[in-house]
Design a protein around this motif. Structure first.
Motif, PDB file in Angstrom:
ATOM      1  N   ASP A 216       0.814  -1.224   0.000  1.00  0.00           N
ATOM      2  CA  ASP A 216       0.000   0.000   0.000  1.00  0.00           C
ATOM      3  C   ASP A 216       0.842   1.266   0.000  1.00  0.00           C
ATOM      4  O   ASP A 216       0.335   2.358  -0.269  1.00  0.00           O
ATOM      5  CB  ASP A 216      -0.989   0.003   1.165  1.00  0.00           C
ATOM      6  CG  ASP A 216      -0.300  -0.111   2.518  1.00  0.00           C
ATOM      7  OD1 ASP A 216       0.941  -0.068   2.566  1.00  0.00           O
ATOM      8  OD2 ASP A 216      -1.003  -0.255   3.526  1.00  0.00           O
ATOM      9  N   ASP A 217       2.153   1.133   0.305  1.00  0.00           N
ATOM     10  CA  ASP A 217       3.047   2.295   0.252  1.00  0.00           C
ATOM     11  C   ASP A 217       3.961   2.224  -0.981  1.00  0.00           C
ATOM     12  O   ASP A 217       5.060   2.777  -0.996  1.00  0.00           O
ATOM     13  CB  ASP A 217       3.888   2.380   1.526  1.00  0.00           C
ATOM     14  CG  ASP A 217       4.746   1.141   1.760  1.00  0.00           C
ATOM     15  OD1 ASP A 217       4.560   0.135   1.032  1.00  0.00           O
ATOM     16  OD2 ASP A 217       5.598   1.170   2.665  1.00  0.00           O
ATOM     17  N   TYR A 218       3.497   1.525  -2.022  1.00  0.00           N
ATOM     18  CA  TYR A 218       4.277   1.374  -3.260  1.00  0.00           C
ATOM     19  C   TYR A 218       4.670   2.738  -3.828  1.00  0.00           C
ATOM     20  O   TYR A 218       5.772   2.927  -4.324  1.00  0.00           O
ATOM     21  CB  TYR A 218       3.449   0.592  -4.285  1.00  0.00           C
ATOM     22  CG  TYR A 218       4.135   0.399  -5.622  1.00  0.00           C
ATOM     23  CD1 TYR A 218       5.154  -0.536  -5.772  1.00  0.00           C
ATOM     24  CD2 TYR A 218       3.739   1.144  -6.731  1.00  0.00           C
ATOM     25  CE1 TYR A 218       5.780  -0.710  -7.001  1.00  0.00           C
ATOM     26  CE2 TYR A 218       4.355   0.978  -7.954  1.00  0.00           C
ATOM     27  CZ  TYR A 218       5.375   0.045  -8.086  1.00  0.00           C
ATOM     28  OH  TYR A 218       5.988  -0.127  -9.306  1.00  0.00           O
ATOM     29  N   TYR A 219       3.740   3.680  -3.745  1.00  0.00           N
ATOM     30  CA  TYR A 219       4.026   5.047  -4.184  1.00  0.00           C
ATOM     31  C   TYR A 219       3.442   6.013  -3.171  1.00  0.00           C
ATOM     32  O   TYR A 219       2.257   5.935  -2.847  1.00  0.00           O
ATOM     33  CB  TYR A 219       3.424   5.321  -5.561  1.00  0.00           C
ATOM     34  CG  TYR A 219       3.381   6.795  -5.926  1.00  0.00           C
ATOM     35  CD1 TYR A 219       4.559   7.492  -6.221  1.00  0.00           C
ATOM     36  CD2 TYR A 219       2.171   7.493  -5.945  1.00  0.00           C
ATOM     37  CE1 TYR A 219       4.523   8.840  -6.527  1.00  0.00           C
ATOM     38  CE2 TYR A 219       2.128   8.842  -6.259  1.00  0.00           C
ATOM     39  CZ  TYR A 219       3.298   9.510  -6.552  1.00  0.00           C
ATOM     40  OH  TYR A 219       3.271  10.847  -6.858  1.00  0.00           O
ATOM     41  N   VAL A 220       4.281   6.904  -2.669  1.00  0.00           N
ATOM     42  CA  VAL A 220       3.834   7.917  -1.716  1.00  0.00           C
ATOM     43  C   VAL A 220       3.996   9.290  -2.363  1.00  0.00           C
ATOM     44  O   VAL A 220       5.109   9.666  -2.738  1.00  0.00           O
ATOM     45  CB  VAL A 220       4.655   7.860  -0.406  1.00  0.00           C
ATOM     46  CG1 VAL A 220       4.195   8.945   0.555  1.00  0.00           C
ATOM     47  CG2 VAL A 220       4.533   6.490   0.240  1.00  0.00           C
ATOM     48  N   PRO A 221       2.908  10.030  -2.551  1.00  0.00           N
ATOM     49  CA  PRO A 221       2.994  11.362  -3.165  1.00  0.00           C
ATOM     50  C   PRO A 221       3.985  12.252  -2.421  1.00  0.00           C
ATOM     51  O   PRO A 221       4.077  12.205  -1.193  1.00  0.00           O
ATOM     52  CB  PRO A 221       1.563  11.907  -3.042  1.00  0.00           C
ATOM     53  CG  PRO A 221       0.709  10.691  -2.920  1.00  0.00           C
ATOM     54  CD  PRO A 221       1.530   9.695  -2.171  1.00  0.00           C
ATOM     55  N   CYS A 222       4.715  13.055  -3.174  1.00  0.00           N
ATOM     56  CA  CYS A 222       5.753  13.899  -2.583  1.00  0.00           C
ATOM     57  C   CYS A 222       5.377  15.377  -2.721  1.00  0.00           C
ATOM     58  O   CYS A 222       5.196  15.885  -3.833  1.00  0.00           O
ATOM     59  CB  CYS A 222       7.094  13.638  -3.266  1.00  0.00           C
ATOM     60  SG  CYS A 222       8.460  14.586  -2.578  1.00  0.00           S
ATOM     61  N   LEU A 223       5.277  16.034  -1.597  1.00  0.00           N
ATOM     62  CA  LEU A 223       5.050  17.475  -1.585  1.00  0.00           C
ATOM     63  C   LEU A 223       6.415  18.152  -1.508  1.00  0.00           C
ATOM     64  O   LEU A 223       7.215  17.861  -0.613  1.00  0.00           O
ATOM     65  CB  LEU A 223       4.195  17.885  -0.383  1.00  0.00           C
ATOM     66  CG  LEU A 223       2.861  17.160  -0.210  1.00  0.00           C
ATOM     67  CD1 LEU A 223       2.075  17.766   0.951  1.00  0.00           C
ATOM     68  CD2 LEU A 223       2.044  17.199  -1.489  1.00  0.00           C
ATOM     69  N   MET A 224       6.685  19.043  -2.430  1.00  0.00           N
ATOM     70  CA  MET A 224       7.993  19.686  -2.520  1.00  0.00           C
ATOM     71  C   MET A 224       7.934  21.087  -1.930  1.00  0.00           C
ATOM     72  O   MET A 224       7.055  21.886  -2.268  1.00  0.00           O
ATOM     73  CB  MET A 224       8.460  19.713  -3.970  1.00  0.00           C
ATOM     74  CG  MET A 224       8.394  18.347  -4.637  1.00  0.00           C
ATOM     75  SD  MET A 224       9.050  18.294  -6.304  1.00  0.00           S
ATOM     76  CE  MET A 224      10.802  18.269  -5.983  1.00  0.00           C
ATOM     77  N   CYS A 225       8.868  21.361  -1.021  1.00  0.00           N
ATOM     78  CA  CYS A 225       8.901  22.642  -0.308  1.00  0.00           C
ATOM     79  C   CYS A 225      10.072  23.482  -0.798  1.00  0.00           C
ATOM     80  O   CYS A 225      11.229  23.065  -0.715  1.00  0.00           O
ATOM     81  CB  CYS A 225       9.037  22.401   1.204  1.00  0.00           C
ATOM     82  SG  CYS A 225       7.772  21.318   1.869  1.00  0.00           S
ATOM     83  N   TYR A 226       9.737  24.666  -1.315  1.00  0.00           N
ATOM     84  CA  TYR A 226      10.750  25.560  -1.858  1.00  0.00           C
ATOM     85  C   TYR A 226      10.959  26.738  -0.922  1.00  0.00           C
ATOM     86  O   TYR A 226      10.011  27.427  -0.549  1.00  0.00           O
ATOM     87  CB  TYR A 226      10.320  26.071  -3.232  1.00  0.00           C
ATOM     88  CG  TYR A 226      10.239  24.992  -4.292  1.00  0.00           C
ATOM     89  CD1 TYR A 226      11.325  24.751  -5.151  1.00  0.00           C
ATOM     90  CD2 TYR A 226       9.106  24.200  -4.424  1.00  0.00           C
ATOM     91  CE1 TYR A 226      11.262  23.764  -6.112  1.00  0.00           C
ATOM     92  CE2 TYR A 226       9.029  23.212  -5.389  1.00  0.00           C
ATOM     93  CZ  TYR A 226      10.116  22.998  -6.238  1.00  0.00           C
ATOM     94  OH  TYR A 226      10.055  22.006  -7.172  1.00  0.00           O
ATOM     95  N   PHE A 227      12.211  26.977  -0.561  1.00  0.00           N
ATOM     96  CA  PHE A 227      12.530  28.053   0.381  1.00  0.00           C
ATOM     97  C   PHE A 227      12.298  29.399  -0.277  1.00  0.00           C
ATOM     98  O   PHE A 227      12.707  29.647  -1.414  1.00  0.00           O
ATOM     99  CB  PHE A 227      13.992  27.922   0.808  1.00  0.00           C
ATOM    100  CG  PHE A 227      14.424  29.002   1.776  1.00  0.00           C
ATOM    101  CD1 PHE A 227      13.928  29.032   3.068  1.00  0.00           C
ATOM    102  CD2 PHE A 227      15.329  29.982   1.370  1.00  0.00           C
ATOM    103  CE1 PHE A 227      14.333  30.028   3.950  1.00  0.00           C
ATOM    104  CE2 PHE A 227      15.731  30.977   2.248  1.00  0.00           C
ATOM    105  CZ  PHE A 227      15.242  30.981   3.541  1.00  0.00           C
ATOM    106  N   ASN A 228      11.611  30.275   0.464  1.00  0.00           N
ATOM    107  CA  ASN A 228      11.377  31.634  -0.018  1.00  0.00           C
ATOM    108  C   ASN A 228      12.484  32.550   0.487  1.00  0.00           C
ATOM    109  O   ASN A 228      12.540  32.863   1.673  1.00  0.00           O
ATOM    110  CB  ASN A 228      10.014  32.153   0.470  1.00  0.00           C
ATOM    111  CG  ASN A 228       8.866  31.346  -0.092  1.00  0.00           C
ATOM    112  OD1 ASN A 228       8.879  30.949  -1.244  1.00  0.00           O
ATOM    113  ND2 ASN A 228       7.859  31.079   0.733  1.00  0.00           N
ATOM    114  N   ASP A 229      13.368  32.973  -0.392  1.00  0.00           N
ATOM    115  CA  ASP A 229      14.468  33.836  -0.010  1.00  0.00           C
ATOM    116  C   ASP A 229      14.008  35.283  -0.059  1.00  0.00           C
ATOM    117  O   ASP A 229      13.891  35.891  -1.120  1.00  0.00           O
ATOM    118  CB  ASP A 229      15.659  33.634  -0.965  1.00  0.00           C
ATOM    119  CG  ASP A 229      16.901  34.368  -0.514  1.00  0.00           C
ATOM    120  OD1 ASP A 229      16.829  35.028   0.540  1.00  0.00           O
ATOM    121  OD2 ASP A 229      17.927  34.269  -1.196  1.00  0.00           O
ATOM    122  N   ASN A 230      13.712  35.835   1.136  1.00  0.00           N
ATOM    123  CA  ASN A 230      13.232  37.219   1.206  1.00  0.00           C
ATOM    124  C   ASN A 230      14.374  38.211   1.358  1.00  0.00           C
ATOM    125  O   ASN A 230      14.130  39.381   1.559  1.00  0.00           O
ATOM    126  CB  ASN A 230      12.245  37.371   2.381  1.00  0.00           C
ATOM    127  CG  ASN A 230      11.014  36.511   2.161  1.00  0.00           C
ATOM    128  OD1 ASN A 230      10.556  36.372   1.021  1.00  0.00           O
ATOM    129  ND2 ASN A 230      10.487  35.931   3.226  1.00  0.00           N
TER     130      ASN A 230
END
Length: 230
Positions: A216-230
């Motif tokens: 059931d964990d054959y594929y785990v969706p990946c949320l990608m976090c991009y750093f906001n350089d202020n």
């Protein structure tokens, strides 16, 4: 409309007026709150914090069944249709009495023999008292992969199907205290923080994998976090 229905209707209107999003919990999150000073339980899909109730009934016999089930689900204690403690007809007296196989519990008087000094409970029983409710039990838990694109570190956490992306961000704070200030994307597309994974077009495919004989964990969706350089 029955009394229970009226209570439910009033509760819905009250919660709607508060305009506060309902918080969902995993069974494992409930399970860790299993002590006398930190006691959570779930029933009928709701999660309750009974820590204050445990203080009120401390060292009394009635609180022992609740402490024995701290961190667990006690839906089997209740009549699902009436949203009340289960009752049964006593085989000898024919009196309808609360069914408490684990022993007496708070706000229940197991009167087996009719008596003229019997009085109805003069307060709301704890299982109907909204002050103890802290959220709902998720209908399904699902894995979610979170990748910090800046440093390449990723974690897989379990989330509730009903969790918004904003709630998932809160869950990820233990791994990155600044993650809520990142831009979150899936397959290059920005995510709506107020919607769930499914509502953002990321369905839960665990059941489909299992039906195909895959883990059931054959594929785990990946949320990608991009750093906001202020």
């Amino acid at each position: 409309m029955s009394t229970v229905s009226q209570i439910s209707a009033k509760k819905y209107i009250f919660e709607s007026n508060k305009n506060i999003p309902v918080k969902y919990f995993l069974p494992t999150e409930v399970a860790v709150h299993n002590t006398e000073i930190d006691c959570w339980i779930s029933y009928h899909g709701e999660v309750y914090d009974l820590s204050d109730l445990c203080k009120i009934w401390a060292n009394k016999r009635e609180i022992k069944p609740i402490l024995a089930y701290a961190g667990k689900d006690i839906s089997h204690w209740f009549d699902h249709e009436k949203n009340d403690i289960k009752h049964y007809v006593h085989p000898i007296t024919g009196v309808l009495v609360p069914y408490c196989p684990h022993g007496p519990i708070p706000d229940v008087i197991p009167s087996v023999v009719p008596a003229n000094d019997w009085r109805a409970l003069d307060k709301c029983p704890w299982w109907l008292d909204e002050k103890y409710k802290i959220g709902k039990l998720t209908k399904k838990a699902r894995p979610c992969r979170i990748l910090n694109v800046l440093i390449g570190i990723q974690v897989v956490i379990m989330v509730c199907e009903e969790d918004s992306i904003r709630r998932i961000q809160e869950r990820a704070l233990i791994y990155n205290s600044n993650c809520m200030f990142y831009t979150w994307k899936f397959e290059g597309k920005d995510l709506n923080l107020d919607l769930t994974l499914t509502e953002n077009g990321i369905p839960d495919e665990q059941d489909r994998f299992a039906a195909c004989g895959l883990p059931d964990d054959y594929y785990v969706p990946c949320l990608m976090c991009y750093f906001n350089d202020n």
